[in-house]
Design an enzyme around this catalytic site. Structure first.
Site, PDB file in Angstrom:
ATOM      1  N   ASP A  36      41.993-128.649 -29.730  1.00  0.00           N
ATOM      2  CA  ASP A  36      42.345-127.706 -30.796  1.00  0.00           C
ATOM      3  C   ASP A  36      41.068-127.186 -31.439  1.00  0.00           C
ATOM      4  O   ASP A  36      40.672-127.618 -32.527  1.00  0.00           O
ATOM      5  CB  ASP A  36      43.256-128.386 -31.820  1.00  0.00           C
ATOM      6  CG  ASP A  36      44.616-128.728 -31.238  1.00  0.00           C
ATOM      7  OD1 ASP A  36      45.098-127.956 -30.377  1.00  0.00           O
ATOM      8  OD2 ASP A  36      45.192-129.759 -31.622  1.00  0.00           O
ATOM      9  N   LYS A  58      44.477-131.001 -23.316  1.00  0.00           N
ATOM     10  CA  LYS A  58      45.579-130.128 -23.738  1.00  0.00           C
ATOM     11  C   LYS A  58      45.008-128.862 -24.343  1.00  0.00           C
ATOM     12  O   LYS A  58      44.197-128.925 -25.277  1.00  0.00           O
ATOM     13  CB  LYS A  58      46.451-130.857 -24.763  1.00  0.00           C
ATOM     14  CG  LYS A  58      47.641-130.031 -25.222  1.00  0.00           C
ATOM     15  CD  LYS A  58      48.597-130.860 -26.065  1.00  0.00           C
ATOM     16  CE  LYS A  58      48.272-130.872 -27.525  1.00  0.00           C
ATOM     17  NZ  LYS A  58      48.540-129.609 -28.226  1.00  0.00           N
ATOM     18  N   ASP A  85      49.985-126.271 -23.769  1.00  0.00           N
ATOM     19  CA  ASP A  85      50.963-126.548 -24.839  1.00  0.00           C
ATOM     20  C   ASP A  85      51.205-125.293 -25.665  1.00  0.00           C
ATOM     21  O   ASP A  85      50.691-125.157 -26.771  1.00  0.00           O
ATOM     22  CB  ASP A  85      50.411-127.692 -25.705  1.00  0.00           C
ATOM     23  CG  ASP A  85      51.396-128.149 -26.764  1.00  0.00           C
ATOM     24  OD1 ASP A  85      52.611-127.919 -26.600  1.00  0.00           O
ATOM     25  OD2 ASP A  85      50.952-128.762 -27.754  1.00  0.00           O
ATOM     26  N   LYS A  87      54.350-124.216 -26.413  1.00  0.00           N
ATOM     27  CA  LYS A  87      55.619-124.403 -27.150  1.00  0.00           C
ATOM     28  C   LYS A  87      56.423-123.108 -27.188  1.00  0.00           C
ATOM     29  O   LYS A  87      56.754-122.583 -28.258  1.00  0.00           O
ATOM     30  CB  LYS A  87      55.348-124.902 -28.568  1.00  0.00           C
ATOM     31  CG  LYS A  87      54.668-126.261 -28.631  1.00  0.00           C
ATOM     32  CD  LYS A  87      54.613-126.780 -30.057  1.00  0.00           C
ATOM     33  CE  LYS A  87      53.968-128.141 -30.162  1.00  0.00           C
ATOM     34  NZ  LYS A  87      52.517-128.142 -29.862  1.00  0.00           N
ATOM     35  N   ASP A  90      61.803-118.431 -27.255  1.00  0.00           N
ATOM     36  CA  ASP A  90      62.185-117.018 -27.288  1.00  0.00           C
ATOM     37  C   ASP A  90      63.515-116.895 -26.549  1.00  0.00           C
ATOM     38  O   ASP A  90      64.117-117.913 -26.201  1.00  0.00           O
ATOM     39  CB  ASP A  90      61.067-116.179 -26.628  1.00  0.00           C
ATOM     40  CG  ASP A  90      60.996-114.756 -27.173  1.00  0.00           C
ATOM     41  OD1 ASP A  90      62.067-114.122 -27.328  1.00  0.00           O
ATOM     42  OD2 ASP A  90      59.881-114.269 -27.436  1.00  0.00           O
ATOM     43  N   THR A 144      55.922-133.457 -34.748  1.00  0.00           N
ATOM     44  CA  THR A 144      55.546-134.710 -35.420  1.00  0.00           C
ATOM     45  C   THR A 144      55.090-134.469 -36.860  1.00  0.00           C
ATOM     46  O   THR A 144      54.942-135.413 -37.625  1.00  0.00           O
ATOM     47  CB  THR A 144      54.431-135.432 -34.642  1.00  0.00           C
ATOM     48  OG1 THR A 144      53.439-134.472 -34.287  1.00  0.00           O
ATOM     49  CG2 THR A 144      54.965-136.071 -33.398  1.00  0.00           C
ATOM     50  N   ARG A 235      42.541-134.693 -33.414  1.00  0.00           N
ATOM     51  CA  ARG A 235      41.471-134.851 -34.395  1.00  0.00           C
ATOM     52  C   ARG A 235      40.774-136.214 -34.435  1.00  0.00           C
ATOM     53  O   ARG A 235      39.547-136.239 -34.638  1.00  0.00           O
ATOM     54  CB  ARG A 235      41.995-134.446 -35.784  1.00  0.00           C
ATOM     55  CG  ARG A 235      42.181-132.932 -35.882  1.00  0.00           C
ATOM     56  CD  ARG A 235      43.089-132.530 -37.020  1.00  0.00           C
ATOM     57  NE  ARG A 235      44.466-132.913 -36.756  1.00  0.00           N
ATOM     58  CZ  ARG A 235      45.484-132.669 -37.584  1.00  0.00           C
ATOM     59  NH1 ARG A 235      45.264-132.047 -38.722  1.00  0.00           N
ATOM     60  NH2 ARG A 235      46.699-133.035 -37.260  1.00  0.00           N
TER      61      ARG A 235
END
Ligand code: C5P
Length: 258
Positions: A36, A58, A85, A87, A90, A144, A235
């Site tokens: 990320d 990821k 990922d 997600k 639609d 989560t 993180r």
């Protein structure tokens, strides 16, 4: 190690000599680092620091939106396994098209939101029919980061655990066997899916780590004991002063319970 097609994909092809190495190698095949980060250069720097320690990465919305599919190439060229990922959520036709596009990118897992409903999940699964070596399609249950007030705020009266179970049952009926859930629901989902289920679990925090925005969390050892196939850690590794050191400690903790 031999395998059959029901075995989670990254547990296949293990070739190791000693039991200790075997467990460490198995742990490495089950730890996914969430990249990320805002751009391809930051991702490359992080992957460099984790080279030789981690082998699954990821790529999520932040990085993919900034850098596009090209960001996957250096990871794949180094032989890493990639979890895309995005997600997706639609209408069925749009999700099926996006799944088809993603299936050509060389990734080994990808996500859609279970909340898209049975027709959307069936369309997503159908889009992979006939694809050679398709990615494992995972349905994200309840994020989560969602606790009871967050779940109530979107109009749901169930507990997060009840909502996860409802979505997983719906996903199974639509032919999906892979799910993303929090550590708090993984034991229940394992009971629902049996050994065939591919359960990918974020919200992992080594003891003492900052929880950030995650609400439904557990340590690596707890999540594995409760039936997770794969742990997603962001993180705690990516923002550490020494990411490889933290990753190695997580792998040790995982190996000890495998
Ligand atoms: O930094 P942290 O370890 O909290 O990162 C968790 C990762 O798992 C993030 O990339 C997040 O998008 C992802 N994720 C999640 N909850 C889900 C599905 C994915 O936290 N239900």
């Amino acid at each position: 190690m031999t395998y059959d097609s029901s075995m989670p994909i990254s547990m296949r092809n293990e070739t190791t000599a000693s039991p200790a190495n075997d467990l460490r190698a198995l742990a490495r095949q089950r730890l996914i680092v969430a990249l990320d980060v805002p751009d391809a250069a930051s991702a490359a720097a992080l992957v460099d620091r984790l080279e030789g320690t981690c082998s699954w990465f990821k790529v999520g919305l932040e990085l993919f939106v900034a850098s596009g599919p090209a960001v996957l190439e250096p990871l794949l060229n180094r032989g890493h396994s990639v979890f895309l990922d995005l997600k997706l959520h639609d209408i069925p036709n749009t999700v099926a098209g996006a799944v088809r596009s993603a299936s050509a990118l060389g990734v080994r897992m990808m996500t859609v939101h279970a909340a898209g409903g049975p027709a959307m999940l069936a369309a997503a699964r159908g889009a992979l029919e006939g694809v050679t070596n398709p990615p494992e399609l995972l349905a994200v249950t309840v994020l989560t980061s969602m606790d009871q007030p967050q779940v109530n705020a979107i109009g749901l009266s169930r507990t997060p655990a009840e909502q996860v179970e409802l979505l997983a049952r719906m996903g199974l009926e639509a032919g999906i066997r892979g799910f993303v859930c929090s550590p708090q629901e993984v034991a229940n989902l394992r009971a629902l899916t049996g050994p065939e289920g591919v359960l990918v679990v974020p919200g992992i925090r080594p003891a003492g780590a900052d929880t950030g925005d995650q609400k439904r969390i557990a340590t690596p050892a707890e999540a594995l004991r409760m039936g997770a196939n794969y742990l997603v850690v962001g993180r705690p590794i990516t923002q550490a002063l020494d990411p490889a050191k933290v990753a190695a400690a997580i792998l040790d903790e995982m190996a000890a319970v495998l």
